[in-house]
Design a protein around this motif. Structure first.
Motif, PDB file in Angstrom:
ATOM      1  N   VAL A  25       0.827  -1.336  -0.204  1.00  0.00           N
ATOM      2  CA  VAL A  25       0.101  -0.245  -0.019  1.00  0.00           C
ATOM      3  C   VAL A  25       0.889   1.268  -0.078  1.00  0.00           C
ATOM      4  CG1 VAL A  25      -1.901   1.297   1.265  1.00  0.00           C
ATOM      5  CG2 VAL A  25      -1.748  -1.024   1.089  1.00  0.00           C
ATOM      6  N   MET A  26       1.789   1.359   0.935  1.00  0.00           N
ATOM      7  CA  MET A  26       2.688   2.629   1.188  1.00  0.00           C
ATOM      8  C   MET A  26       3.508   2.634  -0.115  1.00  0.00           C
ATOM      9  SD  MET A  26       3.492   2.518   4.909  1.00  0.00           S
ATOM     10  CE  MET A  26       2.427   2.879   6.234  1.00  0.00           C
ATOM     11  N   HIS A  27       4.103   1.508  -0.426  1.00  0.00           N
ATOM     12  CA  HIS A  27       5.178   1.527  -1.785  1.00  0.00           C
ATOM     13  C   HIS A  27       4.223   1.132  -3.072  1.00  0.00           C
ATOM     14  CE1 HIS A  27       9.299   2.278  -0.220  1.00  0.00           C
ATOM     15  NE2 HIS A  27       8.464   1.960   1.172  1.00  0.00           N
ATOM     16  N   GLY A  28       2.928   1.169  -2.786  1.00  0.00           N
ATOM     17  CA  GLY A  28       2.080   0.750  -4.085  1.00  0.00           C
ATOM     18  C   GLY A  28       1.271   1.928  -4.262  1.00  0.00           C
ATOM     19  N   PHE A  29      -0.096   1.711  -4.403  1.00  0.00           N
ATOM     20  CA  PHE A  29      -0.876   2.835  -4.722  1.00  0.00           C
ATOM     21  C   PHE A  29      -1.046   3.949  -3.857  1.00  0.00           C
ATOM     22  CE2 PHE A  29      -3.291  -0.500  -2.772  1.00  0.00           C
ATOM     23  CZ  PHE A  29      -4.205   0.097  -1.891  1.00  0.00           C
ATOM     24  N   PHE A  30      -0.548   4.122  -2.666  1.00  0.00           N
ATOM     25  CA  PHE A  30      -0.580   5.235  -1.882  1.00  0.00           C
ATOM     26  C   PHE A  30       0.896   5.747  -1.649  1.00  0.00           C
ATOM     27  CE2 PHE A  30      -4.706   4.248   0.350  1.00  0.00           C
ATOM     28  CZ  PHE A  30      -5.410   5.463  -0.376  1.00  0.00           C
ATOM     29  N   ASN A  32       2.352   8.178  -3.133  1.00  0.00           N
ATOM     30  CA  ASN A  32       2.102   9.510  -2.906  1.00  0.00           C
ATOM     31  C   ASN A  32       2.019  10.253  -1.448  1.00  0.00           C
ATOM     32  OD1 ASN A  32      -0.393   8.612  -2.774  1.00  0.00           O
ATOM     33  ND2 ASN A  32      -1.187  10.723  -3.226  1.00  0.00           N
ATOM     34  N   LEU A  33       1.363   9.451  -0.622  1.00  0.00           N
ATOM     35  CA  LEU A  33       1.497   9.734   0.614  1.00  0.00           C
ATOM     36  C   LEU A  33       2.634   9.169   1.490  1.00  0.00           C
ATOM     37  CD1 LEU A  33      -2.169   8.891   1.918  1.00  0.00           C
ATOM     38  CD2 LEU A  33      -1.347  11.117   1.346  1.00  0.00           C
ATOM     39  N   HIS A  34       3.438   8.308   1.055  1.00  0.00           N
ATOM     40  CA  HIS A  34       4.574   7.779   1.702  1.00  0.00           C
ATOM     41  C   HIS A  34       5.838   8.277   1.244  1.00  0.00           C
ATOM     42  CE1 HIS A  34       6.463   4.858   4.198  1.00  0.00           C
ATOM     43  NE2 HIS A  34       7.345   4.325   2.952  1.00  0.00           N
ATOM     44  N   ILE A 122      18.637   0.518   5.384  1.00  0.00           N
ATOM     45  CA  ILE A 122      18.813  -0.173   4.518  1.00  0.00           C
ATOM     46  C   ILE A 122      17.411   0.054   3.742  1.00  0.00           C
ATOM     47  CG2 ILE A 122      18.759  -2.422   3.111  1.00  0.00           C
ATOM     48  CD1 ILE A 122      21.431  -1.269   4.027  1.00  0.00           C
ATOM     49  N   HIS A 123      16.246  -0.009   4.591  1.00  0.00           N
ATOM     50  CA  HIS A 123      15.072   0.242   3.602  1.00  0.00           C
ATOM     51  C   HIS A 123      15.074   1.668   3.206  1.00  0.00           C
ATOM     52  CE1 HIS A 123      10.619   0.304   2.822  1.00  0.00           C
ATOM     53  NE2 HIS A 123      10.630   1.519   3.467  1.00  0.00           N
ATOM     54  N   HIS A 124      15.677   2.576   3.801  1.00  0.00           N
ATOM     55  CA  HIS A 124      15.570   4.058   3.529  1.00  0.00           C
ATOM     56  C   HIS A 124      16.560   4.354   2.369  1.00  0.00           C
ATOM     57  CE1 HIS A 124      12.626   6.204   5.596  1.00  0.00           C
ATOM     58  NE2 HIS A 124      12.653   5.284   6.438  1.00  0.00           N
ATOM     59  N   LYS A 129      10.035   4.177  -5.291  1.00  0.00           N
ATOM     60  CA  LYS A 129       8.821   3.251  -4.891  1.00  0.00           C
ATOM     61  C   LYS A 129       9.260   1.681  -4.901  1.00  0.00           C
ATOM     62  CE  LYS A 129       4.243   2.318  -6.575  1.00  0.00           C
ATOM     63  NZ  LYS A 129       3.165   3.006  -7.715  1.00  0.00           N
ATOM     64  N   HIS A 130      10.278   1.458  -5.753  1.00  0.00           N
ATOM     65  CA  HIS A 130      10.541  -0.140  -6.093  1.00  0.00           C
ATOM     66  C   HIS A 130      11.861  -0.320  -5.412  1.00  0.00           C
ATOM     67  CE1 HIS A 130       7.115   0.166  -8.769  1.00  0.00           C
ATOM     68  NE2 HIS A 130       7.749   1.085  -9.300  1.00  0.00           N
TER      69      HIS A 130
END
Length: 149
Positions: A25-30, A32-34, A122-124, A129-130
């Motif tokens: 969701v956060m790295h998908g269709f939302f 823009n918010l994340h 590492i995540h950051h 997005k990908h």
């Protein structure tokens, strides 16, 4: 006893829910918010658009409390408390410890907390997005303990 186990199971399962929300969701269709959460030095205020995701989990918790209040369902109370507990832990770990929104918990020698911080860094490192990794919050793969990153 069922209340205790419902709280415990819900709080534990929330890590999987948070992982799925973050990855899909956060790295998908939302995204823009994340996205503002991944942009370095782009924080004009204390809050980010990303902070709006807490509303989703708050609604789940509040709904569970309301169902308990209306119908007296103990399982709803347990779910509400479990989601709330995970939210508090998430805030303390993610916002206070990792991102230092309030500069109170800066130094630690705890191997788990250091691995958690390393995994989140590492995540950051992926600003887009990908190609992300480490979407969970409390479960840390062993490679982050060993300092392979």
């Amino acid at each position: 006893m069922i209340l205790f186990f419902t709280i415990l199971i819900t709080a534990v399962l929330m890590e999987g829910v948070a992982w799925g929300m973050h990855k899909y969701v956060m790295h998908g269709f939302f995204w823009n918010l994340h996205e503002d959460h991944h942009v370095r030095d782009n924080h004009d205020s204390f809050l980010e658009r990303n902070d709006s995701f807490f509303v989703f989990f708050a609604v789940i918790s509040i709904t569970a409390f309301a169902l308990w209040s209306i119908f007296g369902w103990q399982i709803s109370l347990g779910i509400g408390i479990g989601v709330f507990i995970y939210g508090v832990v998430y805030f303390v770990i993610h916002d206070l410890f990792i991102h230092q929104r309030i500069k109170i918990w800066r130094k630690t020698k705890n191997p788990y907390l250091l691995a958690l911080r390393r995994a989140h860094k590492i995540h950051h490192k992926h600003l887009g997005k990908h190609d992300g990794e480490c979407f969970g919050m409390l479960w840390v793969p062993m490679k982050y303990y060993k300092g392979q990153y």
